[in-house]
Motif scaffolding. Sequence first.
Motif, short mmCIF file in Angstrom:
data_model
loop_
_atom_site.label_atom_id
_atom_site.label_comp_id
_atom_site.label_asym_id
_atom_site.label_seq_id
_atom_site.Cartn_x
_atom_site.Cartn_y
_atom_site.Cartn_z
N ILE A 182 48.58 41.53 33.52
CA ILE A 182 48.02 39.80 34.18
C ILE A 182 49.97 39.48 33.63
O ILE A 182 49.87 38.67 35.26
CB ILE A 182 46.82 39.32 33.46
N LEU A 183 50.42 39.68 32.89
CA LEU A 183 51.46 39.16 33.27
C LEU A 183 52.50 39.85 33.84
O LEU A 183 53.35 39.29 34.43
CB LEU A 183 51.99 39.08 31.25
N VAL A 220 42.18 47.58 36.87
CA VAL A 220 41.71 45.94 37.12
C VAL A 220 41.83 44.48 37.33
O VAL A 220 41.59 43.99 37.87
CB VAL A 220 40.19 46.52 37.42
N ALA A 221 42.76 44.35 35.80
CA ALA A 221 42.40 43.58 35.75
C ALA A 221 43.94 42.34 35.99
O ALA A 221 43.96 41.48 36.32
CB ALA A 221 42.98 43.01 33.85
N ALA A 222 44.56 43.29 36.64
CA ALA A 222 45.66 43.32 36.74
C ALA A 222 45.14 42.96 38.73
O ALA A 222 46.24 42.12 39.36
CB ALA A 222 46.81 44.69 37.18
N LEU A 223 44.43 43.65 39.22
CA LEU A 223 43.88 42.93 40.44
C LEU A 223 43.90 40.90 40.98
O LEU A 223 44.46 40.90 41.84
CB LEU A 223 42.21 43.43 40.84
N GLU A 224 43.16 40.83 39.76
CA GLU A 224 42.94 39.08 40.09
C GLU A 224 44.02 38.53 38.55
O GLU A 224 43.76 37.67 38.74
CB GLU A 224 41.88 39.28 39.55
N GLY A 225 43.83 39.23 37.67
CA GLY A 225 44.87 38.48 36.46
C GLY A 225 46.53 38.10 36.84
O GLY A 225 46.96 36.99 36.52
N ASN A 226 47.31 39.26 37.17
CA ASN A 226 48.13 38.87 37.63
C ASN A 226 48.18 37.77 38.86
O ASN A 226 49.75 37.07 38.58
CB ASN A 226 49.40 40.04 38.39
N PRO A 227 47.87 37.95 40.00
CA PRO A 227 48.01 36.81 40.93
C PRO A 227 47.51 35.18 40.17
O PRO A 227 48.30 34.44 40.03
CB PRO A 227 46.79 37.00 42.18
N LYS A 240 51.11 34.79 38.63
CA LYS A 240 51.79 33.47 39.32
C LYS A 240 51.67 33.05 39.70
O LYS A 240 52.45 31.82 39.69
CB LYS A 240 52.03 34.69 40.13
N SER A 241 50.85 32.25 39.78
CA SER A 241 50.24 31.10 40.41
C SER A 241 49.95 29.96 39.03
O SER A 241 49.97 28.63 39.31
CB SER A 241 48.77 30.94 41.07
N GLY A 242 50.83 30.23 38.47
CA GLY A 242 50.93 29.32 36.54
C GLY A 242 49.12 29.72 36.32
O GLY A 242 49.43 28.51 35.44
N ILE A 296 56.04 36.60 32.63
CA ILE A 296 56.31 35.66 32.90
C ILE A 296 55.64 34.89 31.92
O ILE A 296 55.04 34.94 31.18
CB ILE A 296 54.30 35.11 33.99
N PRO A 297 56.54 33.54 31.97
CA PRO A 297 55.95 32.50 30.22
C PRO A 297 54.24 32.51 30.19
O PRO A 297 54.16 31.85 31.16
CB PRO A 297 57.52 31.27 30.43
N VAL A 298 54.29 31.86 28.94
CA VAL A 298 52.70 31.60 29.35
C VAL A 298 52.57 30.16 27.98
O VAL A 298 53.08 30.23 26.91
CB VAL A 298 51.89 33.07 28.63
N GLY A 299 51.15 29.23 28.29
CA GLY A 299 50.92 28.56 27.52
C GLY A 299 50.72 28.46 26.67
O GLY A 299 49.36 29.98 26.43
N ARG A 300 49.66 27.54 26.20
CA ARG A 300 48.42 28.74 24.79
C ARG A 300 47.37 28.62 25.83
O ARG A 300 46.55 27.10 26.74
CB ARG A 300 48.16 27.29 23.96
N PRO A 301 46.63 29.79 26.07
CA PRO A 301 45.69 29.94 26.89
C PRO A 301 44.54 29.24 26.16
O PRO A 301 44.23 29.00 24.94
CB PRO A 301 45.11 31.69 26.25
N TRP A 302 44.04 28.84 27.41
CA TRP A 302 43.01 27.38 27.58
C TRP A 302 42.17 26.98 28.74
O TRP A 302 42.63 27.74 29.09
CB TRP A 302 43.39 26.49 26.93
#
Length: 502
Positions: free
Chosen positions: A80-81, A92-99, A102-104, A234-240
């Motif tokens: 994803i990251l 498969v997780a990269a197909l939607e997770g990475n976009p 990238k969109s925050g 890519i920095p991530v915040g608190r998953p929610w």
Amino acid sequence: MDSLSSLIDGFGTALTPVNLLWAALGVLLGTAIGVLPGIGPAMAVALLLPVTYGLEPTGAFIMFAGIYYGAMFGGSTTSILLNTPGESAAVVAALEGNPMAKSGRGAQALAAAAVGHFAGGMIGTILLVVLAPTVAALAVDIGAPDYFAIMVLAFIAVTSVLGSSRIRGLASLLIGLTIGLVGLDQMTGQSRLTFGSLQLADGVDVVIVAVGLFAIGEALWVAAHLRRTTGEAIPVGRPWLGRGDVRRTWKAWLRGPVIGFPFGAIPAGGAEIPTFLSYVTEKRLSRHKDEFGRGAIEGVAGPESAASASAAGTLVSMLTLGLPTTAVAAVMLAAFQQYGIQPGPLLFEREPDLVWGLIASLFVGMVLLLALNLPLAPVWAKLLRIPRPYLYAGILFFAAVGAYAVGGEALDLVILLAIGVLGLGMRRYGLPVLPAVIGVILGPAAEQQLRRALQISDGSVTGLVDTPFSITVYAVVVVLLAWPLLKRTPLRKALSRRGSAG
């Protein structure tokens, strides 16, 4: 009811302070290692296998279960990251997770993956509790011809599904079968492929083969293709997850296990196929088809749930039949053999505390995985910044220490390096690694069952197909072998018709 009471006893074993500690440690180590690029669950378990030599079996396998699920989630984090899947099931997780990242919306993608792993693992483990004792009870009546047929099915399935071609899959399997021949013949005591070395009389340890092919081979491959620049996390915040995200994902979380569990339980190459099927299913059923390819959260939730349920499915065939359907199951089977325990139909009778403690620990591990990984997602993101030269130097060091710990022989290090170079060559020419590992583990057992079946039938080949079960299995084998040919024939006819019409 027997299964339920046994599971309650298993929780009594799994919830002891010591075993809870091993489960938590396994989840943490598995996630931390799985997060690192290029390291999947099989490599994580293979690397940590020698570490558990001093543990008693129940604690060791509870830790392995935590490593397994933790590494699967870690592989999804890199996918994803960084758009760098830690293992094939996380592609498969990269197909939607990475976009999404990238969109925050990386936090939401990680949360969808974490809850998906939790839901898929829970549902898959419930199915494991329900089905495993039944499968084990039926498997008690299976004879030598039936076992040999099942192993042939495993060989054919794993070489057919994995790799860029069947020929490469078969070549990998033959490499594994050849390594499995090293040592003394179990029936006659004759030495085979030992080259006069007494140290090879006991054969090549499966742990050395697994660590060599996965860890050393991967490290050498990465070193050969190492880029000077490292990917920036890519920095991530608190998953929610918001209400809208939950509305879009809850059905995907529930659909994933329906697809993933059956594929894990049969020799069909692991979680790669069900994750792709889950992704296609979610894309067809989604009301937001236009978002797919640009960050649809259902495309993360469904496949991750399917992958986790598939992991539970692999334990059904591994515990009840002694058949590893994935690389991790193959390494875990090696761990069972390391403790002198043989998975199979009688395992539930001979080692009930171990089996039900392990199954109960899967439920505990799922809760720990969710509780630990949601708040720790930003920490795992920082691990991705470790320079690869340091990372793989550490892998080589721990692999060498682990291999030396197996037998305390310097020859083991030479064999480890030789198998690592072999793993590098296999990657160079597109040979999948899993068939080789399964060939090493199942090869001697398949040979033993074949010889038993022939002894029972006085050397007649018909003795291999004299039961309804074996005939059914061989029919499935024929379908697997013939399916690509049958699939291509109508297509070729249609193309030729179009060509003649044009």
